[in-house]
Design a protein around this motif. Structure first.
Motif, short mmCIF file in Angstrom:
data_model
loop_
_atom_site.label_atom_id
_atom_site.label_comp_id
_atom_site.label_asym_id
_atom_site.label_seq_id
_atom_site.Cartn_x
_atom_site.Cartn_y
_atom_site.Cartn_z
N LEU A 163 6.28 -5.33 6.01
CA LEU A 163 7.14 -5.25 6.79
C LEU A 163 8.21 -6.56 7.38
O LEU A 163 8.83 -6.27 7.47
CB LEU A 163 6.69 -4.43 8.07
N TRP A 215 10.35 -6.76 4.36
CA TRP A 215 10.69 -6.23 3.73
C TRP A 215 12.06 -6.91 4.88
O TRP A 215 13.69 -6.78 4.68
CB TRP A 215 10.84 -4.90 4.75
N GLU A 216 12.01 -6.94 6.79
CA GLU A 216 12.16 -7.66 7.70
C GLU A 216 13.45 -8.90 7.58
O GLU A 216 14.99 -8.75 7.91
CB GLU A 216 12.05 -7.92 9.10
N THR A 260 15.42 2.14 -2.61
CA THR A 260 14.54 1.02 -1.79
C THR A 260 15.18 0.27 -0.53
O THR A 260 14.19 -0.14 0.28
CB THR A 260 14.57 0.36 -3.26
N TYR A 261 15.86 -0.51 -1.05
CA TYR A 261 16.73 -1.51 0.20
C TYR A 261 16.72 -0.08 1.04
O TYR A 261 16.14 -0.43 2.33
CB TYR A 261 17.82 -1.95 0.06
N TYR A 288 15.66 2.56 2.02
CA TYR A 288 13.89 2.75 2.52
C TYR A 288 13.44 1.68 2.95
O TYR A 288 12.61 2.17 4.48
CB TYR A 288 12.66 3.64 0.66
N ARG A 289 13.58 -0.04 2.86
CA ARG A 289 12.62 -0.47 3.32
C ARG A 289 13.10 -0.85 5.20
O ARG A 289 13.09 -1.05 5.51
CB ARG A 289 13.28 -1.92 2.54
N GLN A 328 12.26 2.19 6.90
CA GLN A 328 10.69 1.87 7.02
C GLN A 328 10.50 0.55 8.84
O GLN A 328 9.79 0.72 9.14
CB GLN A 328 10.09 1.32 6.02
#
Length: 119
Positions: free
Chosen positions: A17, A20-21, A47-48, A50-51, A54
């Protein structure tokens, strides 16, 4: 399942995470559209998003936990988390009967600021 393997999974998720951040913040700072940034960095736009979802959910969880700890200290009722769902690149936020739809390419810091104000 052992406590150690559960802790390892938790640490892996936190690291993922965090990465991703960083990617989301890099995208925002790049000045590119999300689609352009995704193409340039080899990331599927789904995917972007989704991330992004999240990371936002994790941020909300962290804020919720912090508020819960504060409320426990002050002996006040618990705050209800905001349900959040994303569909087809559009972000929808729902709280107490209020529905907010935002474009999927909204800047992460803008989204986090808005969510923070709703809490």
């Amino acid at each position: 399942m052992s406590k150690v393997s559960s802790e390892i999974r938790t640490v892996k998720r936190q690291l993922m995470l965090e990465e991703w951040e960083k990617q989301i913040m890099d995208c925002h700072a790049s000045g590119l559209t999300i689609q352009e940034w995704c193409r340039k960095n080899g990331v599927n736009s789904k995917t972007y998003y989704y991330r992004l979802r999240q990371v936002c959910e994790k941020s909300l969880e962290a804020r919720y936990e912090k508020a819960e700890k504060t409320l426990e200290k002050e002996n006040i009722q618990t705050v209800v988390p905001i349900p959040m769902k994303s569909t087809y690149g559009e972000i929808q936020i729902e709280k107490n009967g209020l529905h907010i739809s935002l474009p999927g390419d909204i800047a992460a810091d803008t989204l986090l600021s808005l969510v923070g104000k709703l809490c």
